[in-house]
Design a protein around this motif. Sequence first.
Motif, PDB file in Angstrom:
ATOM      1  N   LEU A  94      47.481  44.737  41.075  1.00 36.62           N
ATOM      2  CA  LEU A  94      47.489  44.602  39.617  1.00 36.62           C
ATOM      3  C   LEU A  94      48.870  44.226  39.078  1.00 36.62           C
ATOM      4  O   LEU A  94      49.022  43.953  37.896  1.00 36.62           O
ATOM      5  CB  LEU A  94      46.999  45.900  38.974  1.00 36.62           C
TER       6      LEU A  94
ATOM      7  N   ALA B  78      43.257  30.218  37.334  1.00 36.01           N
ATOM      8  CA  ALA B  78      42.143  30.868  36.643  1.00 36.01           C
ATOM      9  C   ALA B  78      40.852  30.785  37.460  1.00 36.01           C
ATOM     10  O   ALA B  78      39.979  31.610  37.326  1.00 36.01           O
ATOM     11  CB  ALA B  78      41.934  30.250  35.278  1.00 36.01           C
TER      12      ALA B  78
ATOM     13  N   GLN C  82      39.042  37.135  41.842  1.00 40.61           N
ATOM     14  CA  GLN C  82      40.255  37.950  41.755  1.00 40.61           C
ATOM     15  C   GLN C  82      40.494  38.654  43.094  1.00 40.61           C
ATOM     16  O   GLN C  82      39.554  39.018  43.788  1.00 40.61           O
ATOM     17  CB  GLN C  82      40.076  39.017  40.683  1.00 40.61           C
TER      18      GLN C  82
ATOM     19  N   ARG D 185      42.696  51.484  45.888  1.00 42.08           N
ATOM     20  CA  ARG D 185      43.316  52.653  45.275  1.00 42.08           C
ATOM     21  C   ARG D 185      44.787  52.800  45.633  1.00 42.08           C
ATOM     22  O   ARG D 185      45.188  52.594  46.776  1.00 42.08           O
ATOM     23  CB  ARG D 185      42.619  53.924  45.746  1.00 42.08           C
TER      24      ARG D 185
ATOM     25  N   THR E 150      36.034  48.328  42.647  1.00 36.22           N
ATOM     26  CA  THR E 150      37.232  48.062  41.848  1.00 36.22           C
ATOM     27  C   THR E 150      37.435  49.192  40.835  1.00 36.22           C
ATOM     28  O   THR E 150      38.569  49.619  40.594  1.00 36.22           O
ATOM     29  CB  THR E 150      37.114  46.698  41.139  1.00 36.22           C
TER      30      THR E 150
ATOM     31  N   ALA F  68      39.369  52.096  42.115  1.00 32.47           N
ATOM     32  CA  ALA F  68      40.816  51.896  42.076  1.00 32.47           C
ATOM     33  C   ALA F  68      41.344  52.035  40.654  1.00 32.47           C
ATOM     34  O   ALA F  68      42.418  52.593  40.434  1.00 32.47           O
ATOM     35  CB  ALA F  68      41.165  50.524  42.652  1.00 32.47           C
ATOM     36  N   MET F  69      40.588  51.537  39.686  1.00 34.17           N
ATOM     37  CA  MET F  69      41.027  51.575  38.293  1.00 34.17           C
ATOM     38  C   MET F  69      41.098  53.007  37.769  1.00 34.17           C
ATOM     39  O   MET F  69      41.916  53.331  36.914  1.00 34.17           O
ATOM     40  CB  MET F  69      40.070  50.774  37.413  1.00 34.17           C
TER      41      MET F  69
ATOM     42  N   THR G  68      48.443  43.891  34.260  1.00 33.29           N
ATOM     43  CA  THR G  68      47.554  42.853  34.771  1.00 33.29           C
ATOM     44  C   THR G  68      47.087  41.815  33.745  1.00 33.29           C
ATOM     45  O   THR G  68      47.079  40.626  34.023  1.00 33.29           O
ATOM     46  CB  THR G  68      46.331  43.518  35.420  1.00 33.29           C
ATOM     47  N   LEU G  69      46.648  42.251  32.563  1.00 33.82           N
ATOM     48  CA  LEU G  69      46.095  41.294  31.584  1.00 33.82           C
ATOM     49  C   LEU G  69      47.095  41.002  30.462  1.00 33.82           C
ATOM     50  O   LEU G  69      46.701  40.679  29.336  1.00 33.82           O
ATOM     51  CB  LEU G  69      44.773  41.817  31.000  1.00 33.82           C
TER      52      LEU G  69
ATOM     53  N   LEU H 145      45.032  47.785  30.697  1.00 33.02           N
ATOM     54  CA  LEU H 145      45.332  46.571  31.465  1.00 33.02           C
ATOM     55  C   LEU H 145      46.338  45.682  30.732  1.00 33.02           C
ATOM     56  O   LEU H 145      46.563  44.549  31.127  1.00 33.02           O
ATOM     57  CB  LEU H 145      44.038  45.798  31.733  1.00 33.02           C
TER      58      LEU H 145
ATOM     59  N   TYR I 208      38.951  42.960  34.497  1.00 35.17           N
ATOM     60  CA  TYR I 208      39.821  42.366  35.520  1.00 35.17           C
ATOM     61  C   TYR I 208      39.084  41.280  36.296  1.00 35.17           C
ATOM     62  O   TYR I 208      39.604  40.175  36.489  1.00 35.17           O
ATOM     63  CB  TYR I 208      40.297  43.469  36.475  1.00 35.17           C
ATOM     64  N   LEU I 209      37.869  41.579  36.729  1.00 32.27           N
ATOM     65  CA  LEU I 209      37.140  40.623  37.561  1.00 32.27           C
ATOM     66  C   LEU I 209      36.714  39.389  36.763  1.00 32.27           C
ATOM     67  O   LEU I 209      36.760  38.266  37.267  1.00 32.27           O
ATOM     68  CB  LEU I 209      35.940  41.299  38.209  1.00 32.27           C
TER      69      LEU I 209
ATOM     70  N   ALA J  27      38.267  38.144  34.204  1.00 37.54           N
ATOM     71  CA  ALA J  27      39.450  37.358  33.825  1.00 37.54           C
ATOM     72  C   ALA J  27      39.742  36.280  34.871  1.00 37.54           C
ATOM     73  O   ALA J  27      40.387  35.281  34.566  1.00 37.54           O
ATOM     74  CB  ALA J  27      40.665  38.264  33.656  1.00 37.54           C
ATOM     75  N   GLY J  28      39.260  36.471  36.086  1.00 33.61           N
ATOM     76  CA  GLY J  28      39.505  35.478  37.120  1.00 33.61           C
ATOM     77  C   GLY J  28      38.337  34.530  37.336  1.00 33.61           C
ATOM     78  O   GLY J  28      38.396  33.637  38.165  1.00 33.61           O
ATOM     79  N   ALA J  29      37.265  34.728  36.578  1.00 33.88           N
ATOM     80  CA  ALA J  29      36.094  33.872  36.762  1.00 33.88           C
ATOM     81  C   ALA J  29      36.371  32.476  36.228  1.00 33.88           C
ATOM     82  O   ALA J  29      37.184  32.302  35.334  1.00 33.88           O
ATOM     83  CB  ALA J  29      34.892  34.479  36.032  1.00 33.88           C
ATOM     84  N   PRO J  30      35.700  31.468  36.788  1.00 30.40           N
ATOM     85  CA  PRO J  30      35.951  30.104  36.340  1.00 30.40           C
ATOM     86  C   PRO J  30      35.616  29.908  34.862  1.00 30.40           C
ATOM     87  O   PRO J  30      34.679  30.538  34.358  1.00 30.40           O
ATOM     88  CB  PRO J  30      35.018  29.265  37.209  1.00 30.40           C
ATOM     89  N   GLU J  31      36.355  29.051  34.225  1.00 30.41           N
ATOM     90  CA  GLU J  31      36.083  28.786  32.813  1.00 30.41           C
ATOM     91  C   GLU J  31      34.903  27.846  32.650  1.00 30.41           C
ATOM     92  O   GLU J  31      34.492  27.178  33.597  1.00 30.41           O
ATOM     93  CB  GLU J  31      37.319  28.164  32.154  1.00 30.41           C
TER      94      GLU J  31
END
Lengths: 177, 306
Positions: A68, A77, A81, A86, B22, B25-26, B39-40, B67, B297-298, B300-304
């Motif tokens: 992160l 983009a 991701q 953890r 994920t 972890a968050m 991250t964001l 984030l 988070y996931l 944000a990385g997806a294709p536009e």
Amino acid sequence: MPVVMDAVRIAQTLTRIAHEIVERNRGIEELALVGIRTRGVPIAKRLAAAIGEIDGHEIPTGILDITLYRDDLMRHAVGPQPLVRRTEIPFSIDDKRILLVDDVLYTGRTIRAALDALIDFGRPKAIQLVVLVDRGHRELPIKADYVGKNLPTSLSQSVQVRLSEIDGRDEVEIQES
Amino acid sequence: MKKDLLAIADLTREEIYLILDTAEAMREIGLRPIKKVPTLRGKTIVNLFFEPSTRTRTSFEIAEKRLSADTLNIAVATSSVLKGETLVDTAMNIEAMAPDMIVLRHASSGACHLLARICKSRIINAGDGMHEHPTQALLDAFTIREHKKRIEGLKVAIVGDLLHSRVLRSNVQLLTRLGADVCLSGPPTMVPAGIERCGVRVLTSVDEAVVGADVIMMLRIQQERMQGAFFPSLREYFTVFGMTAERVRRAKPDVIIMHPGPMNRGVEIASDVADGPYSVILEQVANGVAVRMAVLYLLAGAPEMD
């Protein structure tokens, strides 16, 4: 492809680093190890065990996931991701001497991210860097305090560290890509 | 991942597990003294809520802030919607200010799909009418997995106002996709036609539905969406369908009781059950933040969009 360190060499190297850590850090009570995922984690655990054998102290050991904090997130983009896993630092890092552990030191960007991540957990007295292999090609002003092996490489090569906990065997290999 | 999260059907089984892992972890970030990661940074997220919400809006906003996204909230009560602006116009105007994501809650089913077609921003469905509420189902699955270590093969009883519930529709999709044995119960007037085709059983008797259940999920009686009389009185509803300690005893000894909130105490759930030892209702709320961080988070990385 050449194997530059085998299991025996890796074991000897980690024992040597453990001795250096004990020698350089009087007052070992305030030491703690933090391994960077993925392969910094078993190295940190092995160092903790080695230091324990030399000194008799149990060194607290944590796990840091730097995903992160990466500086290349969101730059491309398109594409999935990177996987986040953890972070587990089950002790306060305030006023501790933190030994940050990773397998390979290369551009220094992972370590930059790790420093940011670590400092979000508190204010350690000092952070020192331990790496098994330093392969050069730094892109940031970062230097390791303990180096297992300096390995001159070209940019076209990659350095693969394998550890038995993850890969089933211990070795360091240089690969041409 | 696709550009938007509109419905559980948008997600493959692998993507569902990726979100849940994920989120594990968050969750740790919320336990730190400084509950924030970079991250964001520099991403703008608009929370556009056309319906009242405490939990979901707060949960998304906390997730976004943890984030480091820049967030702003538009509640319909303070917006130009009251002056007669259409949803599309509101969205296009927000879009003109180039946000990265829009979290939308709307009373009309399909509102999110409409925006997803016209907006470059990623759209996250935070509840659209009676259709879906995917992040709720994901946080429910996260909570179930945390307690039961698995979802496959679990017996899940979902009880209450099935007809108006978007939480039900998302949960049925998700839980059956992951292999749970799902049984629904509610007044016959409130059973959506054809719901059995989604691979669930429907029982009129709550007492039968909860037998041997690993999970009991209660649904709120949504009086604000009801047009017509679905049952004689709230009191009678509680007697016939309310979750009481006595009914809970018919489930497995380690059953967990869930509710997406807001609860109508004494209508669909007795207070001693809601506050009792089997209840994981507040854990659901806590887990919601981690699950929404994972989704943000996931995505944000997806294709536009092209």
